[in-house]
Scaffold this active site. Sequence first.
Site, PDB file in Angstrom:
ATOM      1  N   TYR A 166      -4.599   8.611  -6.443  1.00  0.00           N
ATOM      2  CA  TYR A 166      -3.666   7.967  -5.852  1.00  0.00           C
ATOM      3  C   TYR A 166      -4.464   7.111  -4.173  1.00  0.00           C
ATOM      4  O   TYR A 166      -4.205   6.035  -4.191  1.00  0.00           O
ATOM      5  CB  TYR A 166      -2.154   8.306  -5.296  1.00  0.00           C
ATOM      6  CG  TYR A 166      -1.242   6.767  -5.220  1.00  0.00           C
ATOM      7  CD1 TYR A 166      -0.413   6.118  -6.107  1.00  0.00           C
ATOM      8  CD2 TYR A 166      -0.390   7.300  -3.927  1.00  0.00           C
ATOM      9  CE1 TYR A 166       0.117   5.321  -5.911  1.00  0.00           C
ATOM     10  CE2 TYR A 166       0.757   6.503  -4.034  1.00  0.00           C
ATOM     11  CZ  TYR A 166       0.958   5.430  -4.346  1.00  0.00           C
ATOM     12  OH  TYR A 166       1.612   4.544  -4.170  1.00  0.00           O
ATOM     13  N   LYS A 198      -5.251   3.973  -2.810  1.00  0.00           N
ATOM     14  CA  LYS A 198      -4.811   3.154  -1.082  1.00  0.00           C
ATOM     15  C   LYS A 198      -5.571   3.195  -0.276  1.00  0.00           C
ATOM     16  O   LYS A 198      -4.977   2.272  -0.077  1.00  0.00           O
ATOM     17  CB  LYS A 198      -2.915   3.620  -2.011  1.00  0.00           C
ATOM     18  CG  LYS A 198      -2.667   4.116  -2.185  1.00  0.00           C
ATOM     19  CD  LYS A 198      -1.661   2.685  -2.549  1.00  0.00           C
ATOM     20  CE  LYS A 198      -0.743   2.263  -3.241  1.00  0.00           C
ATOM     21  NZ  LYS A 198       0.084   0.592  -3.564  1.00  0.00           N
ATOM     22  N   SER A 213       0.616  -1.216  -0.094  1.00  0.00           N
ATOM     23  CA  SER A 213       0.220   0.309  -0.037  1.00  0.00           C
ATOM     24  C   SER A 213       0.998   1.205   0.430  1.00  0.00           C
ATOM     25  O   SER A 213       1.571   1.103  -0.328  1.00  0.00           O
ATOM     26  CB  SER A 213      -1.096   0.114   1.275  1.00  0.00           C
ATOM     27  OG  SER A 213      -1.818   1.392   1.427  1.00  0.00           O
TER      28      SER A 213
END
Length: 293
Positions: free
Chosen positions: A162, A166, A148
């Site tokens: 992003y 995540k 991660s």
Amino acid sequence: MTEQDYMTGEKENVPAKKVWFITGAGRGMGTDIAKAALAAGHAVVATGRNPEKVTHAVGENQDLLTVKLDVTDPAAAEAAVQAAVDRFGQIDVLVNNAGNFYAGFFEEITPEDFRAQVETTMFGPMNVTRAVLPVMRARHSGLLITISSTAGITGGEFLTAYAAAKFGLEGWAESLAPEVAPFGIRTMLVEPGFFRTELLSPESTSYAVSAIEDYAERTEQTVTAWKGMDGQQGGDPAKLADALTHLAELDEPPLRFAAGADAVGVFEARAKELLAQADAHRELSKNLARDDA
């Protein structure tokens, strides 16, 4: 092997050979993880979009199988897993490492690029894990490692796509853990800070086109700063890869591993922030129950 064994350099408990299945092994952290697993005496299925590039990056080894895999393709994931089973008979450790980075302010990232970020970084690991789980369930054993990011712990500007991917990855893996635990399958999320990988290189990072004047100055400053960081990050990916091979041997690997001193700092700051937010309006929060409850 215990974590104390690793920290003190004990070599008495030599781990049995396992089969590691690693995505995104053609460069960056994936290559280092593949090399570390092989050096630890394990067999490795190293995957990537270009198998020849993977072999060149990792190096020839009798315990290495390179397989073509685009993690966004569920059928390709199933084929790669079958190739691994055909060669080695099992998969003991899955490392979901493949990913990319679409950076920019939310209004300037195109919907197509936002979806592409989530497709690779969140749905990609899900596709591969879905293909691997039946193999692990059959043996009542396995470890799912998902790379991660600290961006999955705390968000920030220029990270909307992003961080969204995540954060989704974090919630999925944490929720998956109790579902598969009865089958002897464990999960571990790894949240690296800044490591000297290729994540900020042009091959991995795509910047949104600056098209809105209100964001122009901050975009220029951020892109300049991040490009300046490329190749200067303090974390050593080879050391992280070595650490993962040892964490994988623990009787109880952590659900989350803060990789790097900067990542530890992010964890601590986030924990304090959540506690502060819980306290800020505690009485209001506690007085929201129905009067007849």
